[in-house]
Write a protein that holds these residues in place. Structure first.
Motif, PDB file in Angstrom:
ATOM      1  N   LEU A 186     -97.160 -38.779 -45.456  1.00 47.63           N
ATOM      2  CA  LEU A 186     -96.998 -40.136 -46.246  1.00 47.63           C
ATOM      3  C   LEU A 186     -97.577 -41.089 -45.436  1.00 47.63           C
ATOM      4  CD1 LEU A 186     -92.953 -39.964 -46.470  1.00 47.63           C
ATOM      5  CD2 LEU A 186     -94.812 -40.165 -48.377  1.00 47.63           C
ATOM      6  N   ARG A 187     -97.673 -40.978 -43.901  1.00 45.01           N
ATOM      7  CA  ARG A 187     -98.561 -41.966 -43.565  1.00 45.01           C
ATOM      8  C   ARG A 187    -100.119 -42.014 -43.528  1.00 45.01           C
ATOM      9  NH1 ARG A 187     -95.920 -45.163 -39.728  1.00 45.01           N
ATOM     10  NH2 ARG A 187     -97.640 -45.711 -38.197  1.00 45.01           N
ATOM     11  N   ALA A 188    -100.590 -40.792 -43.933  1.00 43.03           N
ATOM     12  CA  ALA A 188    -101.875 -40.333 -44.235  1.00 43.03           C
ATOM     13  C   ALA A 188    -102.497 -40.949 -45.445  1.00 43.03           C
ATOM     14  CB  ALA A 188    -102.094 -38.738 -44.116  1.00 43.03           C
ATOM     15  N   VAL A 189    -101.481 -41.447 -46.220  1.00 40.88           N
ATOM     16  CA  VAL A 189    -101.706 -41.838 -47.730  1.00 40.88           C
ATOM     17  C   VAL A 189    -102.583 -43.349 -47.295  1.00 40.88           C
ATOM     18  CG1 VAL A 189    -100.966 -43.091 -49.897  1.00 40.88           C
ATOM     19  CG2 VAL A 189    -100.192 -40.858 -48.863  1.00 40.88           C
ATOM     20  N   PRO A 190    -103.676 -43.507 -47.812  1.00 46.84           N
ATOM     21  CA  PRO A 190    -104.444 -44.922 -47.471  1.00 46.84           C
ATOM     22  C   PRO A 190    -103.500 -46.006 -47.878  1.00 46.84           C
ATOM     23  CG  PRO A 190    -105.791 -43.370 -48.565  1.00 46.84           C
ATOM     24  CD  PRO A 190    -104.522 -42.655 -48.631  1.00 46.84           C
ATOM     25  N   ASN A 191    -103.516 -47.178 -47.367  1.00 47.49           N
ATOM     26  CA  ASN A 191    -102.873 -48.341 -47.680  1.00 47.49           C
ATOM     27  C   ASN A 191    -103.453 -48.888 -48.859  1.00 47.49           C
ATOM     28  OD1 ASN A 191    -100.641 -49.455 -46.439  1.00 47.49           O
ATOM     29  ND2 ASN A 191    -101.461 -50.033 -44.422  1.00 47.49           N
ATOM     30  N   SER A 192    -104.616 -48.538 -49.215  1.00 49.46           N
ATOM     31  CA  SER A 192    -105.156 -48.982 -50.392  1.00 49.46           C
ATOM     32  C   SER A 192    -104.335 -48.901 -51.718  1.00 49.46           C
ATOM     33  CB  SER A 192    -106.556 -48.821 -50.377  1.00 49.46           C
ATOM     34  OG  SER A 192    -106.755 -47.498 -50.296  1.00 49.46           O
ATOM     35  N   TYR A 193    -103.884 -47.448 -51.496  1.00 51.99           N
ATOM     36  CA  TYR A 193    -103.205 -46.979 -52.674  1.00 51.99           C
ATOM     37  C   TYR A 193    -101.939 -47.916 -52.953  1.00 51.99           C
ATOM     38  CZ  TYR A 193    -105.321 -42.363 -52.835  1.00 51.99           C
ATOM     39  OH  TYR A 193    -106.134 -41.415 -52.844  1.00 51.99           O
ATOM     40  N   ARG A 194    -101.407 -48.204 -51.836  1.00 51.34           N
ATOM     41  CA  ARG A 194     -99.839 -48.935 -51.750  1.00 51.34           C
ATOM     42  C   ARG A 194    -100.431 -50.299 -52.535  1.00 51.34           C
ATOM     43  NH1 ARG A 194     -99.604 -46.477 -46.851  1.00 51.34           N
ATOM     44  NH2 ARG A 194     -98.009 -44.907 -46.897  1.00 51.34           N
ATOM     45  N   GLU A 195    -101.411 -50.907 -51.875  1.00 49.21           N
ATOM     46  CA  GLU A 195    -101.905 -52.332 -52.200  1.00 49.21           C
ATOM     47  C   GLU A 195    -102.049 -52.349 -53.801  1.00 49.21           C
ATOM     48  OE1 GLU A 195    -104.754 -53.086 -49.378  1.00 49.21           O
ATOM     49  OE2 GLU A 195    -103.402 -53.307 -47.743  1.00 49.21           O
ATOM     50  N   ALA A 196    -102.954 -51.290 -54.005  1.00 55.19           N
ATOM     51  CA  ALA A 196    -103.161 -51.399 -55.630  1.00 55.19           C
ATOM     52  C   ALA A 196    -101.981 -51.439 -56.565  1.00 55.19           C
ATOM     53  CB  ALA A 196    -104.080 -50.099 -55.773  1.00 55.19           C
ATOM     54  N   SER A 197    -100.960 -50.386 -56.267  1.00 55.36           N
ATOM     55  CA  SER A 197     -99.691 -50.647 -56.941  1.00 55.36           C
ATOM     56  C   SER A 197     -99.024 -51.885 -56.896  1.00 55.36           C
ATOM     57  CB  SER A 197     -98.908 -49.278 -56.506  1.00 55.36           C
ATOM     58  OG  SER A 197     -97.618 -49.343 -56.910  1.00 55.36           O
ATOM     59  N   THR A 253     -93.522 -47.952 -55.907  1.00 58.42           N
ATOM     60  CA  THR A 253     -94.609 -47.653 -55.421  1.00 58.42           C
ATOM     61  C   THR A 253     -94.470 -46.377 -54.347  1.00 58.42           C
ATOM     62  OG1 THR A 253     -95.459 -50.032 -55.100  1.00 58.42           O
ATOM     63  CG2 THR A 253     -96.584 -48.350 -53.549  1.00 58.42           C
ATOM     64  N   ALA A 254     -93.470 -46.403 -53.761  1.00 54.11           N
ATOM     65  CA  ALA A 254     -93.002 -45.165 -52.786  1.00 54.11           C
ATOM     66  C   ALA A 254     -92.783 -43.926 -53.650  1.00 54.11           C
ATOM     67  CB  ALA A 254     -91.935 -45.600 -52.258  1.00 54.11           C
ATOM     68  N   TRP A 255     -92.246 -44.113 -54.967  1.00 54.26           N
ATOM     69  CA  TRP A 255     -91.728 -42.902 -55.791  1.00 54.26           C
ATOM     70  C   TRP A 255     -92.851 -42.608 -56.581  1.00 54.26           C
ATOM     71  CZ3 TRP A 255     -88.186 -39.610 -55.328  1.00 54.26           C
ATOM     72  CH2 TRP A 255     -87.810 -38.727 -56.438  1.00 54.26           C
ATOM     73  N   ASN A 256     -93.764 -43.656 -57.160  1.00 56.48           N
ATOM     74  CA  ASN A 256     -94.843 -42.994 -58.000  1.00 56.48           C
ATOM     75  C   ASN A 256     -96.082 -43.105 -57.456  1.00 56.48           C
ATOM     76  OD1 ASN A 256     -93.160 -43.201 -60.535  1.00 56.48           O
ATOM     77  ND2 ASN A 256     -93.028 -45.547 -60.135  1.00 56.48           N
ATOM     78  N   VAL A 257     -96.302 -43.656 -56.392  1.00 53.22           N
ATOM     79  CA  VAL A 257     -97.674 -43.510 -55.930  1.00 53.22           C
ATOM     80  C   VAL A 257     -97.618 -42.770 -54.601  1.00 53.22           C
ATOM     81  CG1 VAL A 257     -99.715 -44.852 -55.076  1.00 53.22           C
ATOM     82  CG2 VAL A 257     -98.262 -45.717 -57.152  1.00 53.22           C
ATOM     83  N   THR A 258     -97.095 -43.230 -53.491  1.00 49.82           N
ATOM     84  CA  THR A 258     -97.125 -42.631 -52.060  1.00 49.82           C
ATOM     85  C   THR A 258     -96.686 -41.461 -52.105  1.00 49.82           C
ATOM     86  OG1 THR A 258     -96.378 -44.909 -51.415  1.00 49.82           O
ATOM     87  CG2 THR A 258     -96.800 -43.371 -49.933  1.00 49.82           C
ATOM     88  N   LEU A 259     -95.389 -41.241 -52.652  1.00 52.24           N
ATOM     89  CA  LEU A 259     -94.952 -39.821 -52.456  1.00 52.24           C
ATOM     90  C   LEU A 259     -95.687 -38.708 -53.385  1.00 52.24           C
ATOM     91  CD1 LEU A 259     -92.451 -38.645 -51.228  1.00 52.24           C
ATOM     92  CD2 LEU A 259     -90.993 -38.946 -53.056  1.00 52.24           C
ATOM     93  N   PRO A 260     -96.111 -39.195 -54.667  1.00 48.55           N
ATOM     94  CA  PRO A 260     -97.132 -37.911 -55.394  1.00 48.55           C
ATOM     95  C   PRO A 260     -98.340 -37.817 -54.542  1.00 48.55           C
ATOM     96  CG  PRO A 260     -96.170 -39.494 -56.877  1.00 48.55           C
ATOM     97  CD  PRO A 260     -95.666 -40.173 -55.407  1.00 48.55           C
ATOM     98  N   ALA A 261     -98.789 -38.798 -54.009  1.00 46.18           N
ATOM     99  CA  ALA A 261    -100.088 -38.866 -53.204  1.00 46.18           C
ATOM    100  C   ALA A 261     -99.922 -37.720 -51.851  1.00 46.18           C
ATOM    101  CB  ALA A 261    -100.840 -40.020 -52.747  1.00 46.18           C
ATOM    102  N   ALA A 262     -98.869 -37.614 -51.428  1.00 47.70           N
ATOM    103  CA  ALA A 262     -98.479 -36.978 -50.249  1.00 47.70           C
ATOM    104  C   ALA A 262     -97.935 -35.564 -50.632  1.00 47.70           C
ATOM    105  CB  ALA A 262     -97.796 -37.792 -49.230  1.00 47.70           C
ATOM    106  N   ALA A 263     -97.654 -35.289 -51.823  1.00 42.84           N
ATOM    107  CA  ALA A 263     -96.753 -34.275 -52.346  1.00 42.84           C
ATOM    108  C   ALA A 263     -97.205 -33.023 -51.762  1.00 42.84           C
ATOM    109  CB  ALA A 263     -96.939 -34.125 -53.719  1.00 42.84           C
ATOM    110  N   ALA A 264     -98.458 -32.834 -51.416  1.00 42.89           N
ATOM    111  CA  ALA A 264     -98.694 -31.490 -50.781  1.00 42.89           C
ATOM    112  C   ALA A 264     -98.502 -31.360 -49.416  1.00 42.89           C
ATOM    113  CB  ALA A 264    -100.517 -31.383 -50.938  1.00 42.89           C
TER     114      ALA A 264
END
Ligand SMILES: Nc1ncnc2c1ncn2[C@@H]1O[C@H](COP(=O)(O)OP(=O)(O)O)[C@@H](O)[C@H]1O
Ligand SMILES: [Mg+2]
Lengths: 323, 325, 323
Positions: free
Chosen positions: A197-208, A218-229
């Motif tokens: 989760l922390r490896a997800v770039p902050n820009s993703y969160r900021e965009a959301s 944001t956590a549910w729809n952006v960060t978690l999916p990005a870190a799903a693997a």
């Protein structure tokens, strides 16, 4: 001609004694050092190779040795639902062991997965820094609790509590072992998921957030999916740990090899079987070979799960472009 | 149809102008969000609470048992009385031997991987693959390996070759230590590599530009700077080694020994194994309970102190790594 | 002496002694004994009036290109048609130039034009980067630098390097200065101390640190650290010193001190300096090479480059129209 030759270079003046090491000996030395270091590195490969060779070597009679196969064979493993290696007519039915492993693991993962993933999301996305400073060391502390201590706790304390609370089945059962196993698995899942989760770039969160999404959206729809693997990899690594963990189930599960679907019945897992019986077997006997065969199975199962997890981590790294 | 209307229709193909957003009730969205956050926080809290309950229980019931007598004497009367000195001694000997066997090779491997190896060579990839997979092998399988390889294969052949009675072909301190060393090899390799990564590249360049050889650079510039990281890895491996039971159950740990091990070929008592023995094989559960709790406290204290030291060292290392960027 | 025809001198040249090092000058200077006392262009000479009558010829090509015989005597480092590739991208395109001994040669050019790459080719620092390919020839006196058989370690002792950011080791000041000597196998404490003092004097740092040689080098200011790095480099008595923007991380005062130091050092040392700063190139260097997109555009005496460049691109760059 001003061709200052190389060999008198640096030997001028008062300090003519400057010892310049000969190139030949220096390079030989360096070459030996590289050789030594490469040998050290190879040790990991050799170690893994030896594990494979020797665990399978001792287990192979089950497949190929006629004398052993009269008593314990692949066919026998699945033709009886009874595990009774020490009796007049030894029976090596793996079904109760596989079922036991499955039950204990399921309980453990059912407990550990939601707790760890949610806690990881909380820690990386919501927690104030001070809370994070408590959670992460606490989880590391939990990771540092030896499994024999968790097994002891489940055996002596947790089993009694659960028994009093639920009043079902035996004192030592799959639920009890599974909960303790879950505790052992939580740090693995949590750490890997949190890292992902922390490896997800902050820009993703900021965009959301800039689009008006709330923090949890944001956590549910952006960060978690990005870190799903990565999160999935954490769960898989936890799973492998649960399948292979020995001391906890050995101490907390009751170790009765029975075929039952209930988590309130006692179970005997693959790993606990090896640990409990290896001390008493005759080296080279069919029983001995069978236990090694179980070890080989454990190795293969965890190997496959870990490799999958490794692939997922790799994919996530590539996706996020972090090396 | 009048002209203007048809024009309008032609220009805007079937899309009516967007009205105001009909967002779902912001109130409900907010509430779900709050619920989610609380749930996630609760999960984190639960984990900490469970840890606290376990540690609390152990400390409350165990701290009284830990006396000087307890840690300095041997078990008595069928292990229902006395202390655990032999187990402490055994565990310490075990991890010392393990560290001696493990650290040089682990550090050497990490140096090779990070400072010498071409990252795309087959050997490097194979070593990395083996390291990650070694880290995932169940500890009981390490126990089997120790039994099958060290004792049955190496030990037996050693005895035969040297014409000895059964000396090496049986469980011993040495074989248990070597088994644990292999189990912890990935820990040391990974932490040492992390420590080497934390040394800025310009340090290597500065040294090489002064005419230092590669090894001199490693020896005089990189290793001193990576020392905290290497120490962290070593401590972590010691903490783990001290707590593992499954790998040493058939490779060296003894149920009870009336003497201390005085050679690597002797068996030994071990704290973790002692916990297992007291918890499951005691003839008199009530009588041994204080001893059991006391042993657990000592084992936990040992592993926690080690882990704590490792966490502190690693935090300092990470800070340095972060400070570089 | 053959060099006389190449660079006619209007005034007899006296090598300015480094004040603190006066009495040991002859013993600790760079090892190219054959060049000692040979006349070389000096600042005073060039700033005094018209220079290089029939001496160094202007042009896109290196001044000595057409007179290789003379150049063989004159140049300490010769680069011929040198190209370097980072994988597919070509960073240096058939660069040819000669580095003259006991002078400061500046390499200038806009960011990314290949200055550092060229400099790092001189001590084969680029070897550390995987996927590099080179063509052409670089020779240090009669040593072919590109040859696989060239002893890189010895080469780096002969060609020292000072980096953009001061990079002292996290060791004491003393240990930093004598690092290279220790790597050479020098153990004698008295000799190490003498050499450390000498090098620190030459780097104009002695007075500031003589009472605190045991202190950590990291406690020094940035400018002091950089002078320490220069001292550390001088200690191994290199024949050439490469400097890659040595002052770009320093404040103006520290920069001024380093420049002062450079001007003093150039009487005894061959220095190649990469700089972003035109004024710096003008102040400290005797020769300047202008690099653009990996190509050597113009190479000449610095005064010529700055007052009367032959190529439009050089003039554009000098006058700040780009870069
Ligand atoms: N390690 C590298 N890998 C690939 N390309 C590089 C590397 N280092 C430099 N380059 C490229 O080579 C060119 C020259 O770089 P450099 O010599 O550092 O320029 P300068 O020092 O003049 O600013 C640049 O275009 C740069 O992008
Ligand atoms: Mg540069």
């Amino acid at each position: 001609m001003p061709t200052a030759s190389n060999d008198n270079h640096g030997r001028s003046g008062r300090f003519a004694s400057r010892p310049v090491p000969l190139r030949g000996s220096r390079e030989t030395r360096e070459r030996f050092i590289v050789l030594g270091l490469r040998l050290c590195a190879s040790l990991a490969v050799v170690g893994l190779g030896l594990i494979i060779v020797f665990v399978f070597r001792e287990g192979l009679p089950v497949l190929f040795d006629p004398a052993t196969r009269q008593e314990a064979s692949l066919h026998g493993f699945f033709s009886t639902p009874i595990w009774q290696p020490v009796s007049g007519v030894p029976k090596y039915g793996l079904l109760p062991l596989l079922l036991g492993t499955l039950k204990a693991t399921l309980v453990a993962m059912t407990l550990a997965t939601p707790l760890s993933v949610l806690a990881a999301v909380y820690t990386s996305e919501f927690a104030p820094p001070r809370a994070r400073e408590i959670i992460k060391p606490a989880v590391e502390l939990l990771a540092g609790v030896p499994s024999v201590v968790l097994g002891f706790f489940a055996l002596v304390v947790l089993a009694t509590w659960l028994h009093h609370a639920l009043h079902v089945g035996t004192r030592l059962n799959a639920l009890n072992a599974g909960v303790a196993l879950g505790l052992a698995v939580i740090p693995t899942v949590f750490s890997v998921a949190e890292d992902a989760l922390r490896a997800v770039p902050n820009s993703y969160r900021e965009a959301s957030l800039a689009l008006g999404a709330s923090r949890w959206q944001t956590a549910w729809n952006v960060t978690l999916p990005a870190a799903a693997a990565g999160v999935t990899a954490g769960i898989l690594l936890g799973l492998a740990r649960a399948v292979g963990e020995t001391m906890i189930v050995l101490m907390a599960s009751g170790n009765a090899a029975m075929v039952s679907g209930s988590v309130f019945d006692s179970v005997r897992t693959l790993s606990a079987t090896i640990a409990a019986e290896m001390g008493e077997v005759v080296v080279g006997s069919p029983h001995y070979a069978t236990l090694f065969f179980l070890g080989g199975m454990l190795f293969l199962i965890t190997f496959v799960i870990n490799t999958l997890a490794g692939l997922l981590v790799e994919r996530m790294r590539r996706k996020l472009g972090t090396a | 149809m009048n002209n203007t209307a048809s024009l309008l229709v032609a220009r805007s193909p079937a899309t009516p102008p967007l009205g105001p957003l009909s967002a779902g009730s912001p109130e409900s969205t907010r509430r779900v969000g709050a619920g989610f956050t609380v749930l996630a926080g609760f999960a984190a809290f639960t984990i900490i609470a469970m840890l606290a309950v376990i540690l609390g229980n152990i400390v409350i019931y165990g701290w009284r048992s830990v006396t000087w007598d307890f840690v300095s004497t041997a078990p008595r009367e069928g292990m229902t009385k006395g202390g655990i000195f032999p187990a402490i001694f055994g565990t310490v000997s075990l991890v010392v031997l393990m560290v001696v066997a493990l650290v040089p090779f682990g550090v050497g491997a990490a140096i090779y991987l990070h400072e010498y190896a071409r990252q795309d060579s087959w050997l490097t990839r194979l070593v990395r693959f083996a390291t990650t997979n070694l880290a995932g092998v169940p500890s009981i399988v390490f126990g089997l390996f120790g039994l099958g390889f060290f004792i049955q294969f190496v030990g037996r052949n050693l005895d035969r070759g040297l014409g000895l009675d059964v000396t090496w072909g049986r469980p011993s301190l040495l074989w248990a230590a070597l088994t644990l060393a292999l189990l912890n090899l990935p820990v040391v390799i990974v932490t040492t590599e992390e420590a080497l990564r934390a040394v800025p590249r310009h340090m290597r360049e500065a040294s090489l530009a002064l005419g230092a050889t590669r090894w001199q650079t490693v020896r005089h510039v990189l290793l001193p700077q990576a020392l905290p990281g290497i120490l962290t890895g070593t401590i972590l491996s010691v903490a783990r080694g001290a707590g593992e039971v499954a790998p040493i159950m058939f490779t060296g740990a003894a149920y009870f020994l009336p003497y201390l091990p005085h050679s690597p070929s002797d068996q030994f008592m071990d704290l973790g194994y002692h916990v297992y023995v007291l918890a499951t094989q005691s003839p008199d559960v009530e009588a041994t309970r204080p001893l059991l709790y006391g042993t657990v406290v000592v084992l936990l204290l040992l592993t926690f102190l080690l882990n704590f030291a490792a966490v502190l060292l690693r935090a300092r290392l990470r800070m340095r790594l972060a400070g570089r960027n | 002496m053959p060099g006389n025809e190449v660079i006619p001198m209007e005034a007899p040249v006296v090598i300015p002694p480094i004040p603190e090092a006066e009495e040991r000058n002859g013993e600790l200077g760079p090892p190219d004994e054959a060049h000692r006392g040979k006349p070389f262009p000096r600042d005073e000479v060039r700033t005094a009036g018209p220079v290089a009558k029939g001496g160094i010829r202007n042009g896109v090509r290196p001044p000595t290109e057409e007179r290789l015989d003379d150049a063989a005597i004159e140049a300490i480092l010769r680069v011929r048609e040198f190209s370097l590739f980072y994988g597919q991208t070509q960073a240096l395109k058939k660069v040819s130039l000669d580095i003259h001994p006991r002078a400061v040669t500046a390499i200038i050019g806009p960011s990314g034009c290949g200055k550092s790459t060229l400099l790092r080719s001189f001590n084969r620092m680029n070897d550390l980067i995987p996927g590099i390919r080179t063509e052409g020839e670089i020779t240090l006196r009669d040593l072919n630098l590109r040859a696989a058989t060239t002893d890189v370690v010895d080469l780096r002792r002969r060609i020292g390097m000072v980096f953009q950011r001061p990079n002292p080791f996290p060791k004491s000041i003393f240990d930093n200065v004598v690092f290279g000597l220790r790597m050479l196998g020098l153990r004698n404490r008295a000799e190490l101390e003498a050499r450390a003092e000498e090098s620190l004097r030459r780097a104009a740092l002695w007075e500031e640190v003589k009472d605190s040689l045991g202190r950590s080098a990291l406690a020094l200011s940035g400018g002091q650290q950089q002078r320490l790095c220069i001292a550390r480099c001088l200690a191994v008595q290199p024949e050439i010193i490469l400097m890659d923007e040595p002052t770009s991380a320093l404040d103006p005062a520290a920069t001024a001190r380093i420049e002062e130091l450079l001007i003093r050092l150039k009487a005894n040392y061959t220095i190649v300096i990469v700089t972003h700063n035109m004024q710096q190139a003008a102040r400290v260097s005797s020769f300047s090479a202008f690099l653009l997109n990996g190509e050597l555009i113009e190479y000449d005496e610095t005064i010529r480059i700055f007052t009367n460049p032959r190529v439009q691109a050089t003039e554009d760059y000098i006058t700040g129209r780009f870069g």
